[in-house]
Design a protein around this motif. Structure first.
Motif, PDB file in Angstrom:
ATOM      1  N   ARG A 210     -38.335   7.237 -46.021  1.00 47.53           N
ATOM      2  CA  ARG A 210     -38.146   5.858 -45.576  1.00 47.53           C
ATOM      3  C   ARG A 210     -37.808   5.867 -44.083  1.00 47.53           C
ATOM      4  NH1 ARG A 210     -36.974   1.603 -48.869  1.00 47.53           N
ATOM      5  NH2 ARG A 210     -35.309   0.911 -47.480  1.00 47.53           N
ATOM      6  N   SER A 211     -38.818   5.606 -43.266  1.00 52.25           N
ATOM      7  CA  SER A 211     -38.638   5.641 -41.828  1.00 52.25           C
ATOM      8  C   SER A 211     -39.520   4.584 -41.189  1.00 52.25           C
ATOM      9  CB  SER A 211     -38.987   7.033 -41.289  1.00 52.25           C
ATOM     10  OG  SER A 211     -38.903   7.058 -39.896  1.00 52.25           O
ATOM     11  N   LEU A 212     -38.966   3.852 -40.230  1.00 54.81           N
ATOM     12  CA  LEU A 212     -39.761   2.832 -39.552  1.00 54.81           C
ATOM     13  C   LEU A 212     -40.907   3.451 -38.768  1.00 54.81           C
ATOM     14  CD1 LEU A 212     -37.176   0.255 -38.136  1.00 54.81           C
ATOM     15  CD2 LEU A 212     -38.669   0.032 -40.121  1.00 54.81           C
ATOM     16  N   PHE A 213     -40.621   4.551 -38.077  1.00 57.59           N
ATOM     17  CA  PHE A 213     -41.643   5.209 -37.269  1.00 57.59           C
ATOM     18  C   PHE A 213     -42.157   6.416 -38.033  1.00 57.59           C
ATOM     19  CE2 PHE A 213     -38.611   3.269 -34.198  1.00 57.59           C
ATOM     20  CZ  PHE A 213     -39.448   2.275 -33.739  1.00 57.59           C
ATOM     21  N   ASP A 214     -43.244   6.236 -38.772  1.00 56.38           N
ATOM     22  CA  ASP A 214     -43.705   7.276 -39.698  1.00 56.38           C
ATOM     23  C   ASP A 214     -45.050   7.877 -39.313  1.00 56.38           C
ATOM     24  OD1 ASP A 214     -45.340   5.128 -40.262  1.00 56.38           O
ATOM     25  OD2 ASP A 214     -44.757   4.963 -42.372  1.00 56.38           O
ATOM     26  N   ARG A 215     -45.546   7.574 -38.106  1.00 57.92           N
ATOM     27  CA  ARG A 215     -46.791   8.193 -37.652  1.00 57.92           C
ATOM     28  C   ARG A 215     -46.747   8.361 -36.132  1.00 57.92           C
ATOM     29  NH1 ARG A 215     -50.815   4.760 -35.822  1.00 57.92           N
ATOM     30  NH2 ARG A 215     -52.436   6.126 -36.650  1.00 57.92           N
ATOM     31  N   HIS A 216     -47.350   9.449 -35.679  1.00 62.61           N
ATOM     32  CA  HIS A 216     -47.451   9.736 -34.242  1.00 62.61           C
ATOM     33  C   HIS A 216     -46.080   9.685 -33.573  1.00 62.61           C
ATOM     34  CE1 HIS A 216     -51.919   8.197 -34.196  1.00 62.61           C
ATOM     35  NE2 HIS A 216     -51.677   9.071 -35.165  1.00 62.61           N
ATOM     36  N   ALA A 217     -45.061  10.213 -34.244  1.00 63.54           N
ATOM     37  CA  ALA A 217     -43.690  10.116 -33.734  1.00 63.54           C
ATOM     38  C   ALA A 217     -43.164  11.497 -33.373  1.00 63.54           C
ATOM     39  CB  ALA A 217     -42.780   9.456 -34.760  1.00 63.54           C
ATOM     40  N   ALA A 218     -42.617  11.605 -32.173  1.00 65.08           N
ATOM     41  CA  ALA A 218     -42.024  12.852 -31.700  1.00 65.08           C
ATOM     42  C   ALA A 218     -40.607  12.587 -31.220  1.00 65.08           C
ATOM     43  CB  ALA A 218     -42.856  13.442 -30.561  1.00 65.08           C
TER      44      ALA A 218
END
Length: 470
Positions: A210-218
């Motif tokens: 459960r994460s708001l930023f779940d793609r292309h995130a560093a």
């Protein structure tokens, strides 16, 4: 008034214990109390550091769902059996698709053109190919503020100064997270750069299902995030190339908790649970978080078994997985064992590094305060210990407290835990303090013994809300 009387009584008990006894020596006779014998046994014969080296140096980092965690679980089960545990087994739960790390890189395409220090955020989709885009700063507090800012963020690599954060009420409402996730998807961000919580070039890691930023995130180091912000402040819009090759396996898998028992003399089935999470992040070897907690719990069992102590209530050791992804293992354990929760006398968890134990919180519960204080008293020779009035949250004891089970985290001297070791590349055996870890195991052994043989704590009492994030 009751709280004051209890505090005065506990102070007298702790003073008397410290004045009347000194730490047991190797020549202690059989007349010594079990608590004194436990302190001496762990002080003289602890296997804490050899176990920690085998776990962290031989097996290494232990992502939930990884072969390394499975190897660690098999190793832990063998140790539990050697230390007298019975019924050692794995308990499965559904965790979805496991995540694997891949290469991560980023560089400026303008200004100095330097490489940026990044790692892919855990449990996120990587990039199919390198992404090139301008950097925009995101500094919002609420979901409405994010929605207002979203049109200007489309196609940008977003450097997150602050992001929408749910209120305590919103965290209980699945609709808020669904709305927020939809808003982030609709914003069509090219990428996300979150900022390490640590200085001095230390990398950081977090993430779960459960994460708001779940793609292309560093996650970018603080120093390189500051570089990007300085450029923006001077009117220079950074252009960045970002490539993240981590991602998910195709099929969902089961994850496991390790469960083992040390029998008690009472046939009623009551128990004290000792818990620690065996999973770790993978930038370091997971020595502080939470190899230290794991080997401390193993040491409690080893010492009880070595001395032939038989408690009234059974001791159960649970080595959870999935803690770093949102307490997945402990939540699954509580759900699977709902019918026996009322037989748990108390849960003790260590999960704040290898520092000395300084006390326990009573979870704002007078009904738990007196019994916990009594169990702590015989450990007074190990240094100042306090039963504090207050809540806590953020580790595997939390699902138990929320179900009404008396559950207490060890409060510890955090040393460099949050500033350096936790989740970073320097979470290694080098940063573990042998003497402090020994003291922590001694305190846990004594307190567990007191709870296993002491008065019954009421199950189902209302405790203070969990508050402090791990």
């Amino acid at each position: 008034m009751m709280r004051i009387l209890l505090a005065l009584l506990s102070g007298c008990m702790l003073y008397a214990a410290a004045a009347a006894r000194t730490p047991a020596s190797p020549t202690s006779t059989s007349m010594a109390t079990p608590e004194a014998r436990l302190i001496d046994e762990i002080g003289s014969h602890a296997e804490l550091m050899p176990n920690l080296e085998r776990l962290c140096d031989d097996i290494g980092a232990r992502l939930t769902g990884s072969p390394q965690l499975q190897a660690a679980q098999q190793w832990a089960m063998a140790r539990l059996r050697a230390y007298g545990a019975v019924g050692v087994h794995l308990e499965a739960y559904d965790m979805g698709r496991p995540w694997r790390r891949g290469a991560a890189r980023a560089r400026l395409l303008n200004a100095s053109g330097m490489a940026l220090e990044v790692v892919q955020k855990g449990w996120t989709e990587g990039t199919a190919r390198p992404v090139r885009a301008e950097v925009a700063l995101l500094d919002v507090k609420t979901l409405d503020e994010f929605k207002a800012a979203a049109p200007a963020l489309k196609g940008k690599i977003v450097l997150v100064e602050s992001a929408p954060r749910a209120t305590p009420e919103q965290r209980k409402d699945p609709a808020w997270f669904a709305d927020a996730s939809r808003a982030v998807r609709d914003a069509q961000l090219a990428g996300v750069l979150l900022v390490s919580s640590k200085d001095n070039g230390l990398r950081d890691m977090w993430g779960g299902p459960r994460s708001l930023f779940d793609r292309h995130a560093a996650i970018v180091t603080r120093e390189h995030a500051n570089l990007l912000k300085r450029l923006l402040a001077r009117g220079i819009v950074p252009r960045v190339e970002l490539e993240l090759k981590g991602g998910f396996d195709a099929r969902p898998v089961l994850a496991y908790n390790v469960v083992a028992d040390y029998p008690g003399s009472d046939a009623g089935g009551e128990m004290v649970v000792l818990g620690a999470h065996l999973d770790s992040w993978d930038l370091g070897s997971g020595a502080a978080d939470n190899g230290s907690g794991v080997v401390a719990m193993l040491e409690v069992l080893r010492a009880w078994h070595a001395l032939g102590l038989r408690p009234k209530r059974a001791l159960r050791i649970v080595l959870f997985s999935g803690e770093e992804q949102g307490l997945l293992g402990s939540r699954a354990y509580v759900a699977a064992h709902r019918g026996e929760l009322d037989r748990i006398q108390a849960v003790l968890v260590q999960d704040t590094g290898s520092g000395r134990v300084t006390g326990f919180p009573d979870m704002r519960n007078d009904a738990w305060y007196a019994a916990l204080t009594k169990a702590v008293a015989p450990a007074a020779t190990l240094g100042p210990l306090d039963v504090q009035y207050g809540p806590a949250g953020g580790s595997d004891f939390e699902p138990f407290v929320n179900a009404g089970v008396p559950a207490f985290p060890a409060l510890q001297d955090e040393r460099d835990y949050r500033s350096h070791t936790q989740h970073s590349q320097v979470d290694a055996v080098d940063h573990v303090d042998r003497a402090a870890l020994t003291q922590a195991a001694q305190v846990l052994a004594v307190v567990a013994w007191g709870l296993a043989n002491g008065e019954r704590l009421p199950y189902g009492a209302t405790a203070g809300a969990a508050a402090t994030a791990k």
